[in-house]
Scaffold this motif. Structure first.
Motif, PDB file in Angstrom:
ATOM      1  N   PRO A 125       0.832  -1.211   0.000  1.00  0.00           N
ATOM      2  CA  PRO A 125       0.000   0.000   0.000  1.00  0.00           C
ATOM      3  C   PRO A 125       0.866   1.261   0.000  1.00  0.00           C
ATOM      4  CG  PRO A 125      -0.816  -1.595   1.595  1.00  0.00           C
ATOM      5  CD  PRO A 125       0.512  -2.104   1.131  1.00  0.00           C
ATOM      6  N   THR A 126       0.439   2.252  -0.731  1.00  0.00           N
ATOM      7  CA  THR A 126       1.198   3.504  -0.844  1.00  0.00           C
ATOM      8  C   THR A 126       1.518   4.085   0.537  1.00  0.00           C
ATOM      9  OG1 THR A 126       0.033   3.973  -2.901  1.00  0.00           O
ATOM     10  CG2 THR A 126       1.224   5.798  -1.880  1.00  0.00           C
ATOM     11  N   GLY A 127       2.812   4.367   0.792  1.00  0.00           N
ATOM     12  CA  GLY A 127       3.238   4.961   2.048  1.00  0.00           C
ATOM     13  C   GLY A 127       3.464   3.976   3.181  1.00  0.00           C
ATOM     14  N   ASN A 128       3.145   2.687   2.975  1.00  0.00           N
ATOM     15  CA  ASN A 128       3.360   1.683   4.024  1.00  0.00           C
ATOM     16  C   ASN A 128       4.781   1.142   3.954  1.00  0.00           C
ATOM     17  OD1 ASN A 128       0.256  -0.003   4.803  1.00  0.00           O
ATOM     18  ND2 ASN A 128       0.557   2.123   4.251  1.00  0.00           N
ATOM     19  N   THR A 129       5.310   0.775   5.126  1.00  0.00           N
ATOM     20  CA  THR A 129       6.672   0.219   5.182  1.00  0.00           C
ATOM     21  C   THR A 129       6.709  -1.149   5.846  1.00  0.00           C
ATOM     22  OG1 THR A 129       7.088   1.361   7.280  1.00  0.00           O
ATOM     23  CG2 THR A 129       7.721   2.511   5.237  1.00  0.00           C
ATOM     24  N   THR A 130       5.619  -1.547   6.507  1.00  0.00           N
ATOM     25  CA  THR A 130       5.636  -2.799   7.273  1.00  0.00           C
ATOM     26  C   THR A 130       4.611  -3.813   6.767  1.00  0.00           C
ATOM     27  OG1 THR A 130       4.037  -1.916   8.883  1.00  0.00           O
ATOM     28  CG2 THR A 130       6.399  -1.583   9.334  1.00  0.00           C
ATOM     29  N   LEU A 160     -12.032 -12.514  -5.288  1.00  0.00           N
ATOM     30  CA  LEU A 160     -11.766 -12.323  -3.857  1.00  0.00           C
ATOM     31  C   LEU A 160     -10.514 -11.475  -3.677  1.00  0.00           C
ATOM     32  CD1 LEU A 160     -12.203 -16.044  -2.701  1.00  0.00           C
ATOM     33  CD2 LEU A 160     -13.944 -14.264  -2.656  1.00  0.00           C
ATOM     34  N   ARG A 161     -10.501 -10.695  -2.604  1.00  0.00           N
ATOM     35  CA  ARG A 161      -9.316  -9.900  -2.295  1.00  0.00           C
ATOM     36  C   ARG A 161      -9.184  -9.779  -0.778  1.00  0.00           C
ATOM     37  NH1 ARG A 161      -9.243  -3.909  -4.645  1.00  0.00           N
ATOM     38  NH2 ARG A 161     -10.893  -3.602  -3.088  1.00  0.00           N
ATOM     39  N   LYS A 162      -8.042 -10.124  -0.252  1.00  0.00           N
ATOM     40  CA  LYS A 162      -7.757  -9.957   1.173  1.00  0.00           C
ATOM     41  C   LYS A 162      -6.399  -9.276   1.309  1.00  0.00           C
ATOM     42  CE  LYS A 162      -6.682 -13.466   3.851  1.00  0.00           C
ATOM     43  NZ  LYS A 162      -6.810 -14.683   4.704  1.00  0.00           N
ATOM     44  N   TYR A 163      -6.368  -8.180   2.111  1.00  0.00           N
ATOM     45  CA  TYR A 163      -5.106  -7.477   2.265  1.00  0.00           C
ATOM     46  C   TYR A 163      -5.121  -6.679   3.569  1.00  0.00           C
ATOM     47  CZ  TYR A 163      -7.638  -3.287   0.642  1.00  0.00           C
ATOM     48  OH  TYR A 163      -8.516  -2.246   0.512  1.00  0.00           O
ATOM     49  N   ALA A 164      -3.937  -6.243   3.956  1.00  0.00           N
ATOM     50  CA  ALA A 164      -3.786  -5.445   5.181  1.00  0.00           C
ATOM     51  C   ALA A 164      -3.198  -4.085   4.836  1.00  0.00           C
ATOM     52  CB  ALA A 164      -2.895  -6.172   6.177  1.00  0.00           C
ATOM     53  N   LYS A 165      -3.451  -3.118   5.728  1.00  0.00           N
ATOM     54  CA  LYS A 165      -2.940  -1.753   5.526  1.00  0.00           C
ATOM     55  C   LYS A 165      -2.657  -1.129   6.893  1.00  0.00           C
ATOM     56  CE  LYS A 165      -5.595   1.663   3.996  1.00  0.00           C
ATOM     57  NZ  LYS A 165      -6.378   2.588   3.119  1.00  0.00           N
ATOM     58  N   GLU A 166      -1.586  -0.383   6.971  1.00  0.00           N
ATOM     59  CA  GLU A 166      -1.222   0.259   8.232  1.00  0.00           C
ATOM     60  C   GLU A 166      -2.265   1.291   8.649  1.00  0.00           C
ATOM     61  OE1 GLU A 166       2.563   1.992   7.537  1.00  0.00           O
ATOM     62  OE2 GLU A 166       3.637   0.083   7.349  1.00  0.00           O
ATOM     63  N   THR A 167      -2.410   1.476   9.963  1.00  0.00           N
ATOM     64  CA  THR A 167      -3.242   2.558  10.496  1.00  0.00           C
ATOM     65  C   THR A 167      -2.329   3.622  11.101  1.00  0.00           C
ATOM     66  OG1 THR A 167      -3.445   1.603  12.705  1.00  0.00           O
ATOM     67  CG2 THR A 167      -5.034   0.874  11.039  1.00  0.00           C
ATOM     68  N   GLU A 168      -2.914   4.655  11.697  1.00  0.00           N
ATOM     69  CA  GLU A 168      -2.112   5.704  12.331  1.00  0.00           C
ATOM     70  C   GLU A 168      -1.444   5.215  13.601  1.00  0.00           C
ATOM     71  OE1 GLU A 168      -4.712   8.967  12.964  1.00  0.00           O
ATOM     72  OE2 GLU A 168      -4.889   9.491  10.826  1.00  0.00           O
ATOM     73  N   THR A 169      -1.946   4.087  14.163  1.00  0.00           N
ATOM     74  CA  THR A 169      -1.370   3.525  15.383  1.00  0.00           C
ATOM     75  C   THR A 169      -0.338   2.469  15.022  1.00  0.00           C
ATOM     76  OG1 THR A 169      -3.459   3.870  16.552  1.00  0.00           O
ATOM     77  CG2 THR A 169      -1.851   2.364  17.562  1.00  0.00           C
ATOM     78  N   PRO A 170       0.943   2.665  15.377  1.00  0.00           N
ATOM     79  CA  PRO A 170       1.969   1.669  15.053  1.00  0.00           C
ATOM     80  C   PRO A 170       1.591   0.285  15.597  1.00  0.00           C
ATOM     81  CG  PRO A 170       2.975   3.698  15.832  1.00  0.00           C
ATOM     82  CD  PRO A 170       1.509   3.836  16.088  1.00  0.00           C
ATOM     83  N   GLY A 171       1.755  -0.737  14.763  1.00  0.00           N
ATOM     84  CA  GLY A 171       1.443  -2.106  15.172  1.00  0.00           C
ATOM     85  C   GLY A 171      -0.017  -2.470  15.021  1.00  0.00           C
ATOM     86  N   LEU A 172      -0.885  -1.516  14.644  1.00  0.00           N
ATOM     87  CA  LEU A 172      -2.306  -1.787  14.446  1.00  0.00           C
ATOM     88  C   LEU A 172      -2.615  -1.683  12.952  1.00  0.00           C
ATOM     89  CD1 LEU A 172      -5.044  -2.322  15.860  1.00  0.00           C
ATOM     90  CD2 LEU A 172      -5.404   0.158  15.874  1.00  0.00           C
ATOM     91  N   TYR A 173      -3.289  -2.701  12.417  1.00  0.00           N
ATOM     92  CA  TYR A 173      -3.539  -2.781  10.979  1.00  0.00           C
ATOM     93  C   TYR A 173      -5.027  -2.979  10.685  1.00  0.00           C
ATOM     94  CZ  TYR A 173       1.497  -3.625  10.994  1.00  0.00           C
ATOM     95  OH  TYR A 173       2.853  -3.526  11.206  1.00  0.00           O
ATOM     96  N   ASP A 174      -5.467  -2.434   9.599  1.00  0.00           N
ATOM     97  CA  ASP A 174      -6.796  -2.741   9.071  1.00  0.00           C
ATOM     98  C   ASP A 174      -6.651  -3.898   8.084  1.00  0.00           C
ATOM     99  OD1 ASP A 174      -8.181  -0.775  10.426  1.00  0.00           O
ATOM    100  OD2 ASP A 174      -7.867   0.731   8.858  1.00  0.00           O
ATOM    101  N   VAL A 175      -7.525  -4.913   8.221  1.00  0.00           N
ATOM    102  CA  VAL A 175      -7.528  -6.057   7.303  1.00  0.00           C
ATOM    103  C   VAL A 175      -8.830  -6.028   6.511  1.00  0.00           C
ATOM    104  CG1 VAL A 175      -7.454  -8.561   7.080  1.00  0.00           C
ATOM    105  CG2 VAL A 175      -6.080  -7.424   8.843  1.00  0.00           C
TER     106      VAL A 175
END
Length: 528
Positions: A246-251, A296-311
């Motif tokens: 995802p754009t801007g994600n590093t983890t 089907l599509r399953k993916y994760a993306k970083e949130t503003e809280t480090p270590g917390l992700y939206d799936v």
């Protein structure tokens, strides 16, 4: 003695060969051709649209590629280029506005608006046919022509594997054989009977995979091979072989989507991960009548809280193909010669057939009526010589019950097959809908009643009645008329002698076929 399942299976063989029309319309009855794909969409862009159809012409395959260039506000002109990758020669039909530039490549002129089709054919031994589409655009800016080449390269998949029937047989052959054995209960004697039924009906014994049977044919419903993401493991951990971030994600590293046309991972390495995006990173599952049934599509993306992700888990389904209902009339011999095992087999076979259709996804689209016939008099069918149950949906429990009850009395009387054919045709003609129409005649053989013939024709020494009187020929327990008579030949030849009831019966069948096109006979004089 005939087994009861044979009657049911015979009807089902006929109907399942007809049921694909629910999804594909009238075209499947075109002589000497079978349509496998119809208007499969390849590209749907505001500037142009491309789809294709594929059919089997017996000795060769034919693909028809439809294109439409749409007029735009800025008067953009488009030039299309189709390149074909094949493993044997193909024939490309000439088109006035296209030029064959090199082997297996055809190019259009620049046009603001146009539509047409490109037709190609190949021997049915072909096993590779890929289509690469290129679109160039031309605009006038500041009185200068500006040409942009290959405008699809960055946004669209441009290589498509066009459907080839033989490529799909090998993968499913083992499974189809297993399913067929299960349906026939692994009995070799049943296999021989099915083979004979195929020969008698002159129909291919094929079960459409999109016919969603939930009962005895459950294993023949459409199944999808799982498309599993591919991962690798190294000293840094486990990661996808084909990934996007995802754009801007590093983890976060997610797996790419699967393109059903090119049969490969989509190659998209990065996008913003917004759920409103309906294009990227879907794993697409191709269907029988749709280029893509679902994705089907399953993916994760970083949130503003480090270590917390939206799936995210997204599912998309294709628009359902329009379903074309079918009207079927069963014309059933209820004469005395059917008494005993044969009438029992017919009752149970029809009951099982209706029950099988009821347990499918298409019960609301299969309409069945019956005409039971014997001969006029004090018999099971009464003074008229026939009984009817009007056409209605098989999903109706009360309708199915009415059909079963109509066949319950003991069969009796003569065999007035011509009357049954006539009343079956009238039942189908009285239905004003544009549904597909089909008649199935079930009899043990010789007609002992017929209308007197007024005129006839002769084809290959077979006599067909063309017009009939209201009076009848009633020879008794045979088809032979005691007092033969001569009638006019409608083709101007010598008078034709009518010696039996077959002339009227076969003539009525030809007339019915001209009116409703589809008549099949389950005809066996050796049921006992």
């Amino acid at each position: 003695m005939i087994k009861k399942w044979t009657v049911c299976l015979s009807i089902i063989i006929l109907v399942l060969n007809f049921v694909p029309n629910l999804l594909q319309g009238h075209q499947v009855f075109a002589e000497n051709q079978k349509i496998y794909k119809d208007k499969v969409e390849l590209i749907n862009d505001e500037s142009f649209n491309i789809s294709y159809s594929m059919r089997d012409l017996e000795n060769q395959y034919e693909w028809e590629i439809d294109y439409r260039i749409n007029k735009t506000e800025n008067d953009k002109e488009l030039k299309l280029k189709f390149s074909f990758e094949v493993n044997q020669p193909i024939e490309i039909e000439e088109n006035e506005s296209w030029t064959l530039k090199e082997k297996n490549t055809i190019i259009s002129e620049f046009e603001k608006e146009n539509e047409g089709k490109i037709v190609l054919r190949a021997n049915n031994s072909i096993s590779l046919l890929n289509l690469e589409i290129q679109a160039d655009a031309k605009l006038i800016e500041n009185e200068q022509e500006v040409i942009s080449e290959d405008i699809l390269a960055k946004n669209e998949s441009t290589i498509f594997s066009l459907y080839i029937p033989e490529n799909n047989k090998a993968d499913s052959k083992e499974k189809d054989n297993k399913n067929t054995e299960e349906v026939l209960n692994n009995e070799s004697s049943q296999e021989e009977t099915v083979s004979q039924l195929k020969k008698d009906s002159q129909l291919a014994f094929s079960y459409p995979s999109n016919f969603g049977i939930k009962a005895s044919f459950n294993d023949l419903a459409q199944n999808y091979e799982n498309i599993s993401p591919e991962y690798r493991q190294d000293e840094t951990g486990i990661s996808p072989n084909h990934s996007w971030i995802p754009t801007g994600n590093t983890t976060v590293v997610n797996h790419q989507g699967w393109n059903s046309f090119s049969s490969q991972w989509d190659g998209v390495n990065s996008w913003n991960g917004e759920a409103t995006n309906l294009e990227n990173s879907y794993i697409e599952y191709a269907g029988v009548n749709n280029p893509v049934d679902f994705a089907l599509r399953k993916y994760a993306k970083e949130t503003e809280t480090p270590g917390l992700y939206d799936v995210y888990l997204n599912v998309r389904g294709n628009v359902q193909n329009p379903i074309k209902p079918v009207d079927i009339v069963l014309v059933i011999d209820m004469s005395g010669s059917m008494q005993g095992a044969k009438e029992t087999a017919v009752r149970q076979g029809v009951s099982d057939f209706l029950s099988t259709i009821q347990n499918t996804a298409y019960a609301d689209y299969v309409n069945v009526g019956i005409v039971g016939y014997s001969s006029p008099g004090n018999y099971v069918t009464g003074a008229s010589g026939y009984i009817t149950v009007p056409i209605d949906k098989v999903s109706s429990e009360s309708h199915v019950k009415s059909i079963n009850q109509a066949l319950a009395p003991q069969f009796s009387g003569g065999t007035f097959t011509q009357l049954g054919l006539r009343k079956g045709t009238e039942m189908l003609e009285q239905d004003s809908s544009d549904n597909q129409k089909m008649m199935i005649l079930m009899t043990d053989g010789v007609p002992t009643f017929s209308y007197k013939v007024n005129s006839a024709s002769k084809v290959d020494n077979v006599i067909y009645g063309q017009s009939f009187a209201e009076s009848r020929d009633e020879p008794g327990n045979t088809s032979k008329i005691q007092s033969p008579y001569s009638v006019k030949d409608i083709n101007g030849g010598s008078n034709i002698e009518i010696r039996d009831t077959w002339a009227a019966t076969l003539g009525e069948a030809e007339i019915s076929k001209q009116k409703i096109s589809e008549i099949h006979t389950l005809w066996n004089s050796t049921w006992e």
